[in-house]
Design a protein around this motif. Structure first.
Motif, PDB file in Angstrom:
ATOM      1  N   MET A  77      29.869 -99.743 -19.647  1.00 29.09           N
ATOM      2  CA  MET A  77      30.194-101.005 -20.325  1.00 29.09           C
ATOM      3  C   MET A  77      31.276-100.807 -21.381  1.00 29.09           C
ATOM      4  O   MET A  77      32.198-101.618 -21.514  1.00 29.09           O
ATOM      5  CB  MET A  77      28.930-101.596 -20.953  1.00 29.09           C
ATOM      6  CG  MET A  77      27.964-102.162 -19.928  1.00 29.09           C
ATOM      7  SD  MET A  77      26.413-102.742 -20.633  1.00 29.09           S
ATOM      8  CE  MET A  77      26.965-103.893 -21.849  1.00 29.09           C
ATOM      9  N   ASP A 124      19.899 -92.946 -17.598  1.00 24.51           N
ATOM     10  CA  ASP A 124      20.369 -94.159 -16.934  1.00 24.51           C
ATOM     11  C   ASP A 124      20.902 -95.179 -17.941  1.00 24.51           C
ATOM     12  O   ASP A 124      21.956 -95.797 -17.746  1.00 24.51           O
ATOM     13  CB  ASP A 124      19.231 -94.786 -16.117  1.00 24.51           C
ATOM     14  CG  ASP A 124      18.886 -93.959 -14.882  1.00 24.51           C
ATOM     15  OD1 ASP A 124      19.707 -93.094 -14.510  1.00 24.51           O
ATOM     16  OD2 ASP A 124      17.807 -94.192 -14.309  1.00 24.51           O
ATOM     17  N   VAL A 134      24.843 -96.543 -18.249  1.00 23.70           N
ATOM     18  CA  VAL A 134      25.181 -97.973 -18.228  1.00 23.70           C
ATOM     19  C   VAL A 134      25.964 -98.353 -19.477  1.00 23.70           C
ATOM     20  O   VAL A 134      26.968 -99.070 -19.410  1.00 23.70           O
ATOM     21  CB  VAL A 134      23.886 -98.816 -18.088  1.00 23.70           C
ATOM     22  CG1 VAL A 134      24.175-100.287 -18.338  1.00 23.70           C
ATOM     23  CG2 VAL A 134      23.276 -98.628 -16.711  1.00 23.70           C
TER      24      VAL A 134
END
Length: 142
Positions: free
Chosen positions: A32, A24, A28
């Motif tokens: 980004m 996870d 992320v």
């Protein structure tokens, strides 16, 4: 993602590492990075209007045109000039590096005296790159 559902009969501690939080966090971070890369390289080209406060340079760096109309008026890049101004512009072109081309185009109805006077000014200025343009307008005269 990786989950152990009962049924093995072992009541001992689970020895596998839970990779779900690591995956996870990696997803992320990847999202980004993907979102920030186009912002850094994105550019919008905008042509802003230029102020007219500074005088425009009438001597072009690549080529300039001397035109003489039928009434004998001499033009430098479509701007009417006199003989003194012509000599000043020619002196400016000689200071440039490389020297711009000078295109000379008299009107077919111009008096020869005017053409000769302008050519004499050009010769006295020691112009090295002179070209006669518009000679195709005389092809039916001979």
């Amino acid at each position: 993602m990786g989950m152990s559902v009962g049924g093995g009969g072992d009541d001992g501690p689970m020895m596998e590492i839970n990779t779900t939080p690591l995956i996870d966090v990696m997803l992320v971070l990847l999202i980004m990075i993907i979102m920030t890369i186009p912002i850094q390289t994105h550019a919008v080209k905008v042509d802003l209007p230029q102020s007219n406060s500074k005088p425009q340079n009438i001597v072009e760096p690549e080529k300039n045109k001397v035109y003489i109309d039928a009434q004998g008026q001499v033009y430098w890049n479509s701007a009417p000039i006199d003989d003194v101004t012509l000599r000043q512009y020619l002196d400016q072109t000689l200071q440039m590096s490389p020297e711009p081309e000078l295109h000379f185009q008299p009107d077919p109805q111009t008096r020869y005296e005017v053409v000769d006077r302008v050519l004499a000014i050009i010769k006295r200025a020691n112009v090295n790159k002179l070209g006669f343009v518009g000679n195709e307008q005389y092809r039916n005269d001979f």
